[in-house]
Design an enzyme around this catalytic site. Sequence first.
Site: not given
Ligand SMILES: CC(=O)CC(=O)SCCNC(=O)CCNC(=O)[C@H](O)C(C)(C)COP(=O)(O)OP(=O)(O)OC[C@H]1O[C@@H](n2cnc3c(N)ncnc32)[C@H](O)[C@@H]1OP(=O)(O)O
Ligand SMILES: NC(=O)C1=CN([C@@H]2O[C@H](COP(=O)(O)OP(=O)(O)OC[C@H]3O[C@@H](n4cnc5c(N)ncnc54)[C@H](OP(=O)(O)O)[C@@H]3O)[C@@H](O)[C@H]2O)C=CC1
Length: 291
Positions: A119, A140, A152, A190
């Site tokens: 991320s 990403h 990304e 991010n």
């Molecule tokens: C941290 C990083 O590095 C980067 C990041 O990821 S940042 C985070 C980016 N993500 C966001 O910002 C998510 C923000 N949230 C949302 O967009 C919405 O709340 C959400 C899509 C997660 C859920 O939406 P919702 O309307 O509350 O729930 P829900 O109706 O259950 O789901 C919407 C749709 O997604 C589907 N869905 C939800 N989770 C799913 C999953 N894990 N797998 C498959 N489908 C899924 C549902 O089936 C539903 O499909 P339909 O539209 O076809 O019916």
């Molecule tokens: N969460 C998010 O919304 C997003 C996350 N990311 C990125 O994706 C990556 C994973 O995040 P996320 O899935 O949320 O994290 P989680 O904590 O859900 O999952 C990470 C997994 O990696 C496992 N792990 C740790 N060390 C090792 C290793 N040496 N070899 C193999 N597996 C290992 C962990 O095991 P254990 O639990 O046993 O330690 C765990 O099952 C990170 O780099 C994060 O920044 C990117 C986009 C969105």
Amino acid sequence: MDVKSVGVIGAGQMGNGIAHVFALAGYEVLMTDISHDALEAALRLIDGNLERQVSRDKISEEERAGAMARIRTTMTLADLGATDLVIEAATERETVKTAIFEDLVPHLKPETILTSNTSSISITRLASRTDRPEKFMGFHFMNPVPVMQLVELIRGIATDEDTYRTCVGVVEKLGKTAASAEDFPAFIVNRILMPMINEAVYTLYEGVGSVQSIDSAMKLGTNHPMGPLELADFIGLDTCLAIMNVLHDGLADTKYRPCPLLTKYVEAGWLGRKTQRGFYDYRGETPVPTR
Ligand SMILES: CC(=O)CC(=O)SCCNC(=O)CCNC(=O)[C@H](O)C(C)(C)COP(=O)(O)OP(=O)(O)OC[C@H]1O[C@@H](n2cnc3c(N)ncnc32)[C@H](O)[C@@H]1OP(=O)(O)O
Ligand SMILES: NC(=O)C1=CN([C@@H]2O[C@H](COP(=O)(O)OP(=O)(O)OC[C@H]3O[C@@H](n4cnc5c(N)ncnc54)[C@H](OP(=O)(O)O)[C@@H]3O)[C@@H](O)[C@H]2O)C=CC1
């Protein structure tokens, strides 16, 4: 390069979503984790999420069964050596990722493209710890992977054009949209999203609003699908803190300092949904704010 098989490292919330979308798009998937339980849980989750897509007429029963049949798991990292594309999605800690690459690289085919779903961490620095910086990229995905349209793509300083083009083609085959970002801390999504989440935690820390009022304000006032604290719980508070630390260290600007309250939640092990407690407590029927 024609990518047919994909290795996924880390079976957490991102790893399982990544395996899901690749298998559905017809790729052979081999997923690994250090925890056998995590692999088992990931397979159950993928099955449930595919089932949900079938019940909503997004995919057919044959597509669900085909996708599940294309996903295999292994506890041996070296088994991923035969795949065409590797996506590392382990915990957001640089030492974890570099240790994985050091163990994996001796087993890789020379042409394999190596990527990280990080991320925030420098792609150039991660690439420099491998034997193939020119075949290394940031790949990403956004959470939840099966739903979110964006991937990304981040090129390190040495990434070659072939590698980039191949990854763009893979994103297209997944039916998703690529956005290119330069390799600077936390890239595009991010860099913008995480300071907003961190500011929401400061707003809570300073008593400007409660968990509920902050989330309602942003959902109803700015049409965000989730409030920032709900979204932080969804992402994982450990991941949010790790990203803020990368921004703070990498850009050396105090505007990125992580909120002490975020640090406290992580120190408590209250990491959000994945540990059932964060800014909300998820152990009951409906989430209850913890402040
Ligand atoms: C941290 C990083 O590095 C980067 C990041 O990821 S940042 C985070 C980016 N993500 C966001 O910002 C998510 C923000 N949230 C949302 O967009 C919405 O709340 C959400 C899509 C997660 C859920 O939406 P919702 O309307 O509350 O729930 P829900 O109706 O259950 O789901 C919407 C749709 O997604 C589907 N869905 C939800 N989770 C799913 C999953 N894990 N797998 C498959 N489908 C899924 C549902 O089936 C539903 O499909 P339909 O539209 O076809 O019916
Ligand atoms: N969460 C998010 O919304 C997003 C996350 N990311 C990125 O994706 C990556 C994973 O995040 P996320 O899935 O949320 O994290 P989680 O904590 O859900 O999952 C990470 C997994 O990696 C496992 N792990 C740790 N060390 C090792 C290793 N040496 N070899 C193999 N597996 C290992 C962990 O095991 P254990 O639990 O046993 O330690 C765990 O099952 C990170 O780099 C994060 O920044 C990117 C986009 C969105």
